[in-house]
Scaffold this motif. Structure first.
Motif, short mmCIF file in Angstrom:
data_model
loop_
_atom_site.label_atom_id
_atom_site.label_comp_id
_atom_site.label_asym_id
_atom_site.label_seq_id
_atom_site.Cartn_x
_atom_site.Cartn_y
_atom_site.Cartn_z
N GLU A 63 0.84 -1.18 0.00
CA GLU A 63 0.00 0.00 0.00
C GLU A 63 0.88 1.24 0.00
N THR A 64 0.37 2.30 -0.60
CA THR A 64 1.05 3.60 -0.59
C THR A 64 0.07 4.63 -0.04
N LYS A 65 0.62 5.67 0.57
CA LYS A 65 -0.23 6.69 1.18
C LYS A 65 0.49 8.04 1.06
N GLN A 67 0.01 12.21 1.81
CA GLN A 67 -0.78 13.11 2.65
C GLN A 67 -0.15 14.51 2.61
N GLN A 76 -5.45 13.21 1.56
CA GLN A 76 -4.74 11.94 1.63
C GLN A 76 -5.20 11.06 0.47
N ALA A 78 -4.55 7.12 -0.91
CA ALA A 78 -3.98 5.83 -0.55
C ALA A 78 -4.36 4.79 -1.60
N ARG A 80 -4.16 0.43 -2.64
CA ARG A 80 -3.91 -0.98 -2.34
C ARG A 80 -4.29 -1.80 -3.55
#
Length: 310
Positions: A63-65, A67, A76, A78, A80
């Motif tokens: 996963e990447t996030k 913000q 934000q 995100a 997956r």
């Protein structure tokens, strides 16, 4: 500009992070290989990456996030394997007196195949002195509207958290009633929790009160932290108990916990490779005289995490 409460990394559906988690749960990722990276910018922007491999199933996820703030807003994004989420906090929209303020937020969880799978959410966070209240409405692809409420209150040495989830349309019902009551001091903490079993389904009142009740005791002395946890499943009339200890040996954080019911010993160690990279190694072995089970290509259960702040 502080990061808004709606982007608190602790899951909204949980009861928050408390001291028992640090000694009884954190750093015991046995069975997984984890890779974590976090970068920050000068204006409070962050970028996070997390990848993990389930050793037994040979399955990997990531996963990447991202913000970042913009004017009075906070965004934000995100991603997956099963889709993405876009979240916006609209900042402080109103105040009540000198101590109460309200933030509004909205987000959309998008499915990986088409936009028709989107889950839409809208809510607000009210903070007043030592009380924080989350209220969130969720509309899912099955045309069902759910509402979630969580109240967090800290008064003197006491901590109270109450969380409930309701299905409003397509048959009104209660899905979850969770709470925690805790008392904290300089040397010891005591917590009592109730957690609903299978919280995603509507329940009768008897099912809501037939969940799990958990008692935690945390005691601190010098550099050592000791923990005791007992869990009783009311529906299954099943008792589970664990004891744990966390300490520091030279430059390493070392933890051990014993599951008295399952007769298993968990061990973990955490240290630094350099200023930016940290590592965590964990394992779990039986105490009943049997040999540890092989896990994937490892001769015994193992977990390893490498994380970096850039």
């Amino acid at each position: 500009m502080a990061t808004p409460e709606s982007l608190n990394p602790a899951p909204l559906t949980g009861l928050g992070d408390h001291s028992y988690k640090k000694v009884m749960e954190d750093d015991y990722s046995t069975g997984k290989l984890n890779l974590k990276f976090k970068g920050t910018t000068k204006n409070q922007g962050t970028a996070n990456y997390k990848g993990w491999l389930d050793i037994s199933k040979s399955q990997s996820k990531q996963e990447t996030k991202f913000q970042f703030p913009y004017n009075n807003y906070f965004f934000q994004i995100a991603t997956r394997e099963d889709g993405a989420k876009v979240h916006i906090d609209f900042g402080e929209v109103t105040k009540f007196g000198n101590n109460a303020r309200v933030n509004l937020f909205a987000n959309a969880k998008l499915g990986s195949s088409h936009l028709g799978q989107a889950v839409l959410r809208f809510g607000g966070v009210t903070q007043w002195n030592q009380l924080t209240h989350h209220l969130r409405f969720e509309y899912n692809p099955n045309n069902v509207l759910n509402a979630f409420s969580r109240i967090f209150l800290r008064r003197n040495n006491w901590v109270y958290v109450f969380a409930d989830e309701l299905q409003i349309t397509n048959g009104f019902g209660v899905k979850r009633i969770d709470f925690i009551i805790g008392h904290t001091t300089q040397n010891y903490d005591v917590f009592f929790r109730h957690l609903t079993d299978q919280p995603h389904n509507n329940k009768e009142w008897s099912q809501l009160t037939n969940g799990r009740v958990i008692f935690d005791l945390v005691y601190r002395k010098n550099k050592n932290t000791f923990g005791l946890e007992t869990e009783y499943n009311l529906a299954k009339t099943q008792l589970n108990a664990m004891v744990g200890v966390a300490t520091k040996l030279q430059n390493f954080d070392v933890k051990a916990r014993v599951n008295l019911t399952q007769q298993k010993l968990g061990l973990s160690g955490k240290g630094k490779l350099n200023e930016k990279f940290n590592w965590t190694l964990s394992t779990e072995v039986p105490l009943n005289g049997t040999l540890p089970s092989k896990q994937g290509f490892f001769p015994l259960p193992v977990g390893f995490t490498l994380d970096a702040s850039l």
